[in-house]
Write a protein that holds these residues in place. Structure first.
Motif, PDB file in Angstrom:
ATOM      1  N   HIS A  11       0.840  -0.924  -0.093  1.00 10.95           N
ATOM      2  CA  HIS A  11       0.077  -0.470  -0.220  1.00 10.95           C
ATOM      3  C   HIS A  11       0.977   1.645   0.072  1.00 10.95           C
ATOM      4  O   HIS A  11       0.669   2.120  -0.814  1.00 10.95           O
ATOM      5  N   LYS A  12       1.554   1.650   0.631  1.00 13.99           N
ATOM      6  CA  LYS A  12       2.701   2.991   1.350  1.00 13.99           C
ATOM      7  C   LYS A  12       3.218   2.904  -0.112  1.00 13.99           C
ATOM      8  O   LYS A  12       3.327   3.598  -1.020  1.00 13.99           O
ATOM      9  N   ARG A  13       4.053   1.627  -0.851  1.00 15.50           N
ATOM     10  CA  ARG A  13       4.853   2.375  -2.017  1.00 15.50           C
ATOM     11  C   ARG A  13       4.347   2.235  -3.309  1.00 15.50           C
ATOM     12  O   ARG A  13       4.678   2.933  -4.269  1.00 15.50           O
ATOM     13  N   VAL A  14       2.697   2.116  -3.327  1.00 15.86           N
ATOM     14  CA  VAL A  14       1.661   2.232  -4.122  1.00 15.86           C
ATOM     15  C   VAL A  14       1.637   3.721  -4.051  1.00 15.86           C
ATOM     16  O   VAL A  14       2.217   4.620  -5.175  1.00 15.86           O
ATOM     17  N   TYR A  15       1.351   3.814  -3.403  1.00 14.69           N
ATOM     18  CA  TYR A  15       0.971   5.565  -3.199  1.00 14.69           C
ATOM     19  C   TYR A  15       1.545   6.507  -3.197  1.00 14.69           C
ATOM     20  O   TYR A  15       1.552   7.245  -3.421  1.00 14.69           O
ATOM     21  N   TYR A  16       2.952   6.456  -2.135  1.00 12.20           N
ATOM     22  CA  TYR A  16       4.305   6.978  -2.941  1.00 12.20           C
ATOM     23  C   TYR A  16       5.181   6.759  -4.220  1.00 12.20           C
ATOM     24  O   TYR A  16       5.118   8.287  -4.662  1.00 12.20           O
ATOM     25  N   PHE A  17       4.144   5.895  -5.277  1.00  7.25           N
ATOM     26  CA  PHE A  17       4.879   5.829  -6.368  1.00  7.25           C
ATOM     27  C   PHE A  17       3.668   6.923  -7.299  1.00  7.25           C
ATOM     28  O   PHE A  17       4.023   7.545  -8.474  1.00  7.25           O
ATOM     29  N   ILE A  18       2.817   6.644  -7.392  1.00  4.91           N
ATOM     30  CA  ILE A  18       1.768   8.012  -7.745  1.00  4.91           C
ATOM     31  C   ILE A  18       1.871   9.098  -7.014  1.00  4.91           C
ATOM     32  O   ILE A  18       1.255   9.630  -7.794  1.00  4.91           O
ATOM     33  N   LEU A  19       2.526   9.375  -5.705  1.00  5.35           N
ATOM     34  CA  LEU A  19       2.559  10.472  -5.511  1.00  5.35           C
ATOM     35  C   LEU A  19       3.353  11.315  -5.616  1.00  5.35           C
ATOM     36  O   LEU A  19       3.917  12.281  -6.221  1.00  5.35           O
ATOM     37  N   GLN A  20       5.390  10.611  -6.477  1.00  2.25           N
ATOM     38  CA  GLN A  20       5.601  10.771  -6.840  1.00  2.25           C
ATOM     39  C   GLN A  20       5.533  11.157  -8.497  1.00  2.25           C
ATOM     40  O   GLN A  20       5.719  12.392  -8.872  1.00  2.25           O
ATOM     41  N   THR A  35      -6.401   0.681  -6.984  1.00  2.00           N
ATOM     42  CA  THR A  35      -5.450   0.513  -7.556  1.00  2.00           C
ATOM     43  C   THR A  35      -5.589  -1.284  -7.326  1.00  2.00           C
ATOM     44  O   THR A  35      -6.108  -2.077  -8.135  1.00  2.00           O
ATOM     45  N   PHE A  36      -5.465  -1.141  -5.596  1.00  2.00           N
ATOM     46  CA  PHE A  36      -6.512  -2.336  -4.669  1.00  2.00           C
ATOM     47  C   PHE A  36      -7.855  -2.834  -5.290  1.00  2.00           C
ATOM     48  O   PHE A  36      -7.832  -3.677  -4.731  1.00  2.00           O
ATOM     49  N   ILE A  37      -8.895  -2.209  -5.590  1.00  2.00           N
ATOM     50  CA  ILE A  37      -9.943  -2.509  -5.605  1.00  2.00           C
ATOM     51  C   ILE A  37     -10.414  -3.329  -7.016  1.00  2.00           C
ATOM     52  O   ILE A  37     -10.380  -4.352  -6.851  1.00  2.00           O
ATOM     53  N   PHE A  57       2.208  -2.875  -9.775  1.00  5.04           N
ATOM     54  CA  PHE A  57       2.127  -1.594 -10.291  1.00  5.04           C
ATOM     55  C   PHE A  57       1.866  -1.195 -11.310  1.00  5.04           C
ATOM     56  O   PHE A  57       1.916  -0.041 -12.163  1.00  5.04           O
ATOM     57  N   ARG A  58       1.467  -2.576 -12.465  1.00  4.86           N
ATOM     58  CA  ARG A  58       1.048  -2.178 -14.027  1.00  4.86           C
ATOM     59  C   ARG A  58      -0.340  -1.301 -13.963  1.00  4.86           C
ATOM     60  O   ARG A  58      -0.988  -0.781 -14.548  1.00  4.86           O
ATOM     61  N   ILE A  59      -1.019  -1.795 -13.019  1.00  4.39           N
ATOM     62  CA  ILE A  59      -2.715  -1.577 -12.455  1.00  4.39           C
ATOM     63  C   ILE A  59      -2.247  -0.114 -12.016  1.00  4.39           C
ATOM     64  O   ILE A  59      -3.528   0.258 -12.289  1.00  4.39           O
ATOM     65  N   ALA A  60      -1.950   0.269 -11.485  1.00  3.08           N
ATOM     66  CA  ALA A  60      -1.051   1.047 -10.326  1.00  3.08           C
ATOM     67  C   ALA A  60      -0.970   2.385 -11.946  1.00  3.08           C
ATOM     68  O   ALA A  60      -2.093   3.539 -11.965  1.00  3.08           O
ATOM     69  N   ARG A  61      -0.353   1.968 -12.710  1.00  4.29           N
ATOM     70  CA  ARG A  61      -0.025   2.932 -13.410  1.00  4.29           C
ATOM     71  C   ARG A  61      -1.346   3.392 -14.689  1.00  4.29           C
ATOM     72  O   ARG A  61      -1.837   4.366 -14.893  1.00  4.29           O
ATOM     73  N   THR A  62      -1.714   2.245 -15.011  1.00  9.58           N
ATOM     74  CA  THR A  62      -2.918   2.303 -15.814  1.00  9.58           C
ATOM     75  C   THR A  62      -3.998   2.956 -15.472  1.00  9.58           C
ATOM     76  O   THR A  62      -5.167   3.750 -15.782  1.00  9.58           O
ATOM     77  N   THR A  63      -4.425   2.539 -14.131  1.00  9.59           N
ATOM     78  CA  THR A  63      -5.333   3.251 -13.222  1.00  9.59           C
ATOM     79  C   THR A  63      -4.713   5.216 -13.080  1.00  9.59           C
ATOM     80  O   THR A  63      -6.467   5.437 -13.273  1.00  9.59           O
ATOM     81  N   LEU A  64      -3.862   5.229 -13.036  1.00  9.49           N
ATOM     82  CA  LEU A  64      -3.489   6.364 -12.617  1.00  9.49           C
ATOM     83  C   LEU A  64      -3.867   7.199 -14.102  1.00  9.49           C
ATOM     84  O   LEU A  64      -4.691   8.351 -13.882  1.00  9.49           O
ATOM     85  N   ILE A  65      -3.116   6.647 -15.235  1.00 10.79           N
ATOM     86  CA  ILE A  65      -3.154   7.510 -16.251  1.00 10.79           C
ATOM     87  C   ILE A  65      -4.979   7.347 -16.140  1.00 10.79           C
ATOM     88  O   ILE A  65      -5.329   8.180 -16.946  1.00 10.79           O
ATOM     89  N   ASP A  66      -5.742   6.557 -16.436  1.00 10.70           N
ATOM     90  CA  ASP A  66      -7.357   5.553 -16.541  1.00 10.70           C
ATOM     91  C   ASP A  66      -7.732   7.829 -15.533  1.00 10.70           C
ATOM     92  O   ASP A  66      -9.160   8.100 -16.066  1.00 10.70           O
ATOM     93  N   PHE A  67      -6.701   7.679 -14.218  1.00 13.19           N
ATOM     94  CA  PHE A  67      -7.644   8.676 -13.489  1.00 13.19           C
ATOM     95  C   PHE A  67      -7.743   9.890 -13.943  1.00 13.19           C
ATOM     96  O   PHE A  67      -8.661  10.745 -14.245  1.00 13.19           O
ATOM     97  N   LEU A  68      -5.885  10.428 -14.897  1.00 13.11           N
ATOM     98  CA  LEU A  68      -6.042  11.631 -15.147  1.00 13.11           C
ATOM     99  C   LEU A  68      -6.880  12.282 -16.481  1.00 13.11           C
ATOM    100  O   LEU A  68      -7.142  12.945 -16.781  1.00 13.11           O
TER     101      LEU A  68
END
Length: 172
Positions: A11-20, A35-37, A57-68
């Motif tokens: 959780h923290k690693r994904v959060y800081y990845f997105i925050l960065q 991402t976790f959902i 992290f692939r899910i996080a990256r694509t989720t971020l792209i979709d969100f933005l």
């Protein structure tokens, strides 16, 4: 049980990845949660031969792209509609529309909780940044960011009806 282990480990690693990537704690929290959902919802289709870290992290990256992308599209639609209905100031209808919009905004601001309104006004009308507002009101910058986000969300929601009405009227 396995999901809990993945969640607490990453959780923290994904959060800081997105925050960065975004420099926004709000977006980082939203995207991390999404991402976790998604990880939970698609747990049956996760590959057994790939490490969970790379899949997460692939899910996080694509989720971020979709969100933005969704946020950008929404903002572009709002700006497009506002631009479309902004009339020259010397135009009588333009003056009336501007006054109506200002009155509507004033009413929206009156309906906001006092602290949200104060933070929003300090940011948008006084030109103060999050740090200045946080220092002046003895709040954390994160709290200031949340207040401003909620204020903008409330304004968009309230003006969305007006913008939709204007868009509908333009068809005639």
């Amino acid at each position: 049980m396995a999901f809990n282990e993945v969640y607490y480990s990453w959780h923290k690693r994904v959060y800081y990845f997105i925050l960065q990537k975004t420099k926004s704690s709000f977006i980082a929290e939203e995207v991390t949660q999404l991402t976790f959902i998604k990880c939970w919802n698609y747990r049956e289709s996760l590959a057994d031969d790939l490490q969970i870290e790379s899949q997460l992290f692939r899910i996080a990256r694509t989720t971020l792209i979709d969100f933005l992308r969704k946020e950008t599209v929404y903002q572009e639609k709002v700006v497009h509609v506002i631009d479309r209905y902004t009339l020259p100031v010397d135009d009588l209808w333009g003056k009336l529309a501007e006054k109506e919009l200002q009155a509507k905004l004033a009413n929206i601001l009156k309906e906001m909780p006092p602290m949200r309104r104060k933070v929003f006004e300090m940011s948008r009308f006084n030109g103060m940044n999050y740090q200045q507002i946080a220092h002046k009101l003895s709040l954390s910058p994160r709290t200031v960011e949340t207040h401003i986000f909620q204020a903008i969300k409330q304004i968009k929601h309230a003006l969305g009806v007006l913008i939709s009405l204007l868009a509908w009227l333009s068809r005639f």
